[in-house]
Design an enzyme around this catalytic site. Structure first.
Site, PDB file in Angstrom:
ATOM      1  N   CYS A  96       0.694  -1.457   0.062  1.00  0.00           N
ATOM      2  CA  CYS A  96      -0.163   0.151  -0.323  1.00  0.00           C
ATOM      3  C   CYS A  96       0.951   1.638   0.051  1.00  0.00           C
ATOM      4  O   CYS A  96       1.318   1.540  -0.776  1.00  0.00           O
ATOM      5  CB  CYS A  96      -0.576  -0.106   1.422  1.00  0.00           C
ATOM      6  SG  CYS A  96      -2.341   0.917   0.860  1.00  0.00           S
ATOM      7  N   HIS A 144      -3.168  -5.175   1.565  1.00  0.00           N
ATOM      8  CA  HIS A 144      -2.262  -5.337   2.468  1.00  0.00           C
ATOM      9  C   HIS A 144      -2.961  -7.023   2.988  1.00  0.00           C
ATOM     10  O   HIS A 144      -3.539  -7.322   3.744  1.00  0.00           O
ATOM     11  CB  HIS A 144      -3.119  -4.570   3.615  1.00  0.00           C
ATOM     12  CG  HIS A 144      -2.654  -3.196   3.782  1.00  0.00           C
ATOM     13  ND1 HIS A 144      -1.764  -2.877   4.482  1.00  0.00           N
ATOM     14  CD2 HIS A 144      -3.275  -2.340   2.940  1.00  0.00           C
ATOM     15  CE1 HIS A 144      -1.938  -1.468   4.414  1.00  0.00           C
ATOM     16  NE2 HIS A 144      -2.759  -1.516   3.478  1.00  0.00           N
ATOM     17  N   GLU A 160      -0.682  -8.928   4.915  1.00  0.00           N
ATOM     18  CA  GLU A 160       0.004  -9.276   6.511  1.00  0.00           C
ATOM     19  C   GLU A 160      -1.612  -9.157   7.484  1.00  0.00           C
ATOM     20  O   GLU A 160      -1.713  -9.112   8.477  1.00  0.00           O
ATOM     21  CB  GLU A 160       0.157  -7.808   6.699  1.00  0.00           C
ATOM     22  CG  GLU A 160       0.440  -6.936   6.994  1.00  0.00           C
ATOM     23  CD  GLU A 160       0.128  -5.315   5.858  1.00  0.00           C
ATOM     24  OE1 GLU A 160      -0.367  -4.461   5.435  1.00  0.00           O
ATOM     25  OE2 GLU A 160      -0.023  -6.831   4.479  1.00  0.00           O
TER      26      GLU A 160
END
Length: 429
Positions: free
Chosen positions: A81, A175, A177
């Site tokens: 991002c 994202h 994660e």
């Protein structure tokens, strides 16, 4: 071959989530803030957050030029991002003074997929990642407008490029994660391993998977002592009645229970968030009799008999409070975790200002002077107790200013002696 150490640029953004994801991918990870810490890692993750803030902090911490040098030397680097924006050679719509590290021959557009409230999740097929599509979380995400001849497009969504790689540089506009799927981090760990430099002398502790998991284990809420736990503490428990958002709630609590834990764990009012739990971040801000209060430092028993307003109670039915509307209109948030506290704090700050209360930057503090001009410096000072991990401070200040301006035509200049509770009602009118 030794296990490489992967750093996460820990100036701002979702650093903790990347630490966990890398640890789950069997990598050794550590936060990086200083040039000397950067020199000790073999690869680096640039986390999501606010790209302008990360850019300015990188310059302030003296890591921008060392970062550029390491990337140019071929250090493996992965940006998610905002990190993708930092790796772009060119930004189509940069903010004033915004810099990038560069490293990938691409042009990116900031916030291309829409504003904060248009964030979404989507399945993304990524070349080089086996198995099912990766679940991508797009939060005010960029996309890649175009790439150079040496840049490989790894994934697209809705006709837009969302993942690229050039040499040892990898970038995604989403994202991974945040999903629990660590395959992209495993891919980056493999990239770093294949180019791992000779063993370096490590002068600060790296984080193993076990260490990260231990550090992020939840601590049971203190309110759990009230019921169903052992040992019981009957001598310190009692019944209290709290008036919250206009409604009375009677409950039995341990006298040591904080208002924050009573709200979240006992009354299921989870809009008020738990951050530092030490009164430092402002995330748990509520209003007591119209005044700002940190719920993590306030005992629930001490709030009995007072008017408690949480984020759930600031709107008028389906009509948002002017501060809420301004935050929504101006994107005064990113991940949203601190937003309830920011909004309650802004309402309290506006009430204090309307009541004529000075701040540390007010020039004329005489009572007869009335409310000072609500300048940008005044807003920042009055909101300085509320931290935003995503760095959305510019939009937050703009939202408070707009809400204050919207309130001006509907309220007379208050007396300097007006109380904050009455002033809060005038501001919300």
């Amino acid at each position: 071959m030794s296990t490489p150490v992967i750093g996460i640029l820990a100036l701002q953004g979702d650093v903790r989530e990347h630490l966990i994801a890398l640890a789950a991918a069997d990598a050794v990870a550590r936060p990086v803030r200083r040039p000397e810490e950067l020199a000790e890692v073999d690869g680096l993750v640039l986390p999501g957050g606010e790209s302008t803030t990360i850019s300015k902090l990188a310059v302030l911490f003296g890591v921008m030029e060392p970062l550029r040098a390491r990337v140019q030397e071929g250090m493996p680097v992965y940006g998610t991002c905002a990190g993708m924006i930092m790796l772009a050679d060119k930004i189509l719509d940069p903010r004033s003074g915004q810099e990038t590290i560069g490293g990938i021959d691409m042009i990116v557009r900031r916030n291309a997929f829409g504003r904060q409230n248009e964030s979404f999740e989507a399945a993304v097929d990524i070349r080089g990642v086996d198995g099912d599509p990766v679940e991508g979380v797009f939060i005010r995400a960029p996309w890649v407008e175009s790439v150079g001849a040496g840049t490989e497009v790894l994934a697209e969504h809705d006709g837009h490029i969302v993942a690229v790689r050039q040499g040892n540089a990898l970038a995604t506009s989403f994202h991974p994660e945040l999903t629990g799927d660590h395959r992209v981090h495993a891919l980056f760990a493999d990239m770093t391993t294949s180019r791992s430099a000779p063993v370096r002398v490590i002068t600060s502790p790296a984080l193993s998977r076990d260490t990260v998991m231990k550090r992020t284990t939840r601590v049971p809420a203190r309110a759990s002592l009230c019921e169903g736990s052992s040992p019981a503490v009957p001598s310190t428990a009692g019944a209290i009645t709290l008036k919250i958002n206009g409604e009375a709630h009677t409950l039995s609590v341990d006298h040591r229970t904080t208002l924050l834990d009573a709200l979240r764990e006992r009354l299921d009012l989870t809009g008020t968030k738990k951050g530092c739990d030490q009164g430092q971040c402002g995330t748990c801000t509520v209003l007591l009799d119209g005044r700002r209060a940190l719920a993590c430092l306030q005992l629930a028993v001490a709030a009995e008999g007072r008017e408690i307003t949480t984020i759930e109670g600031v709107a008028d039915g389906d009509r948002l409070h002017p501060v809420q509307q301004a935050f929504l209109d101006l994107d005064g948030f990113q991940c949203g975790y601190c937003t309830p506290g920011q909004i309650c704090s802004a309402i309290g700050a506006m009430a204090e200002h309307a009541a004529g209360w000075p701040s540390a930057v007010t020039d004329d503090v005489r009572p007869e002077a009335g409310p000072p001009p609500l300048t940008d410096d005044e807003i920042r000072e009055r909101m300085s107790g509320n931290l935003c991990r995503c760095g959305a401070y510019v939009s937050i200040a703009e939202a408070v200013a707009r809400a204050a301006d919207a309130a001006k035509p509907t309220q007379p200049a208050p007396s300097p002696r007006i109380g904050p509770q009455a002033a809060a009602k005038e501001v919300a009118a």
